[in-house]
Scaffold this active site. Sequence first.
Site, PDB file in Angstrom:
ATOM      1  CD  GLU A 271      -2.513  -1.059   2.837  1.00  0.00           C
ATOM      2  OE1 GLU A 271      -2.018  -0.373   3.763  1.00  0.00           O
ATOM      3  OE2 GLU A 271      -3.559  -1.699   2.973  1.00  0.00           O
ATOM      4  NE  ARG A 274       6.873   8.997   2.921  1.00  0.00           N
ATOM      5  CZ  ARG A 274       6.421   9.949   3.756  1.00  0.00           C
ATOM      6  NH1 ARG A 274       6.669  11.207   3.505  1.00  0.00           N
ATOM      7  NH2 ARG A 274       5.757   9.631   4.842  1.00  0.00           N
ATOM      8  CE1 TYR A 313       3.848  14.703  10.228  1.00  0.00           C
ATOM      9  CE2 TYR A 313       4.053  15.313   7.929  1.00  0.00           C
ATOM     10  CZ  TYR A 313       3.358  14.693   8.939  1.00  0.00           C
ATOM     11  OH  TYR A 313       2.190  14.055   8.634  1.00  0.00           O
ATOM     12  CB  CYS A 340      -1.004  35.218  10.699  1.00  0.00           C
ATOM     13  SG  CYS A 340      -1.595  36.360   9.441  1.00  0.00           S
ATOM     14  CD  GLU A 341       0.026  29.651  13.116  1.00  0.00           C
ATOM     15  OE1 GLU A 341       0.994  29.246  13.797  1.00  0.00           O
ATOM     16  OE2 GLU A 341      -1.124  29.818  13.567  1.00  0.00           O
TER      17      GLU A 341
HETATM   18  C1  LIG Z   1      -0.379   6.199   5.070  1.00  0.00           C
HETATM   19  C2  LIG Z   1      -0.674   4.779   4.829  1.00  0.00           C
HETATM   20  C3  LIG Z   1      -0.088   4.118   3.744  1.00  0.00           C
HETATM   21  C4  LIG Z   1       0.892   4.775   2.821  1.00  0.00           C
HETATM   22  O1  LIG Z   1       2.078   5.089   3.468  1.00  0.00           O
HETATM   23  P1  LIG Z   1       3.310   5.724   2.694  1.00  0.00           P
HETATM   24  O2  LIG Z   1       4.283   6.012   3.757  1.00  0.00           O
HETATM   25  O3  LIG Z   1       2.802   6.921   1.973  1.00  0.00           O
HETATM   26  O4  LIG Z   1       3.805   4.684   1.744  1.00  0.00           O
HETATM   27  C5  LIG Z   1      -0.444   2.810   3.534  1.00  0.00           C
HETATM   28  N1  LIG Z   1      -1.319   2.168   4.341  1.00  0.00           N
HETATM   29  C6  LIG Z   1      -1.891   2.773   5.387  1.00  0.00           C
HETATM   30  C7  LIG Z   1      -2.859   2.018   6.212  1.00  0.00           C
HETATM   31  C8  LIG Z   1      -1.583   4.091   5.677  1.00  0.00           C
HETATM   32  O5  LIG Z   1      -2.144   4.694   6.722  1.00  0.00           O
END
Ligand SMILES: *Cc1c(COP(=O)(O)O)cnc(C)c1O
Length: 420
Positions: A271, A274, A313, A340-341
């Site tokens: 999944e 990034r 971050y 304004c931060e």
């Molecule tokens: C955020 C997230 C991802 C993706 O994470 P990346 O760091 O963008 O690869 C995949 N699965 C779940 C459940 C997430 O919360």
Amino acid sequence: MKKSFIDLATAEALAAKYPTPFYVYDERGIREGIRALDRAFAWNDGFKEYFAVKACPNPFLMQIIHEEGCGMDCSSYCELILSDSIGLRGDDIMFSSNVTPAEDFEYARRLGAVINLDDATHVDFLKAHGGIPEEICLRYNPGGDFSISGAIMGSPGEAKYGMTEAQLIDSVKRLMELGAKRFGIHAFLASNMIDPDYYPRLAEILFKLAVKVNAETGANVSFVNLSGGIGIPYRPEDTAPDLDYIGRKVQEAHERIVAPSPLKKLAIKAELGRYITGAHGMLITRAIHVKHIYKEYIGVDACAANLMRPAMYGAYHHITVLGKENAPCDHVYDVTGGLCENNDKFAIDRALPEIRIGDLLAIHDAGAHGYAMGYNYNGKLRCAELLLKADGGAELIRRAETPADYLATFDFCDIIKKER
Ligand SMILES: *Cc1c(COP(=O)(O)O)cnc(C)c1O
């Protein structure tokens, strides 16, 4: 040396049509990244990447990513709507949510999505809201700290996600009673990992757990879901993780742990968010003010409402001053937006070429958790998203917000005078 994927002339041509700031995404880069991932896992029958929609929830990009064979990983009702809108159904959708509302489960079940359960109590909740499917995934949390070769990479024990091993095994038993037939096991233990041993280490943990679950329950565990977490080199000195190494090491763990077990093989799901879009999106913004007080400030027309990661971050995002790629970085600036931060700074004490008002800046690696985390604080509007196509053309894939969008949630009342 980090290089912008568009040059000054291209950026100025886009800016003439679509005023800055805007996001621009590189179709070719996205497609090539997915192909490299597929090659690394070509040894695994059933390997499938589900793009984490939250990283960059744009249906045009989702369509491109789907054309490369990926499904979508959704975590909310509206992310399901996006996947639904591009025609996805069934095992083209993974639904990995937490603290899930009933209507989200019901919608995910209507679409036939693969459900990834975050908690043991969600078994009966899902039974009541959508029903138990034949294939289902469970999210594991090993607790404690997660380390690779002695270095702590994450603290699952402090994370709200997933269930303990005992809860997971009990949930599998309960799900079998309720009619589930095939199981997946998921975990997400560390984020933005450029250490290539992250996936192999995680795979080892999940492979062992899958074998154990099968031994204790007799369940047909058919896949592990390695989730997200592969990082990108945000800093010039970082190196991108070697995907072939990752694929090979996961394969070795599979041969060592799964092949000799009664399971014999497990399909691998991912999944990644990034990794898929992060490096292939940039925020293009123009310098509109130069300010000298105790420090040198460059004020740009984008702000943290367009890209929150530096403010939230302290994240590093590389900046290229377009057209000045080869100029010496002999000035030190804070590059700031107009919120304004005081944390609205894209860069602090950054060595850059001399910047003049009107210069275009490319803020790199903004393709994931960039636009997606945008907001309207200070009355700032979300900007446009553009696609640099593989054939060299460019296309608007989301228009910029207008003040009317900002006011749209007052459309039920007449406190806002229409004739402004
Ligand atoms: C955020 C997230 C991802 C993706 O994470 P990346 O760091 O963008 O690869 C995949 N699965 C779940 C459940 C997430 O919360």
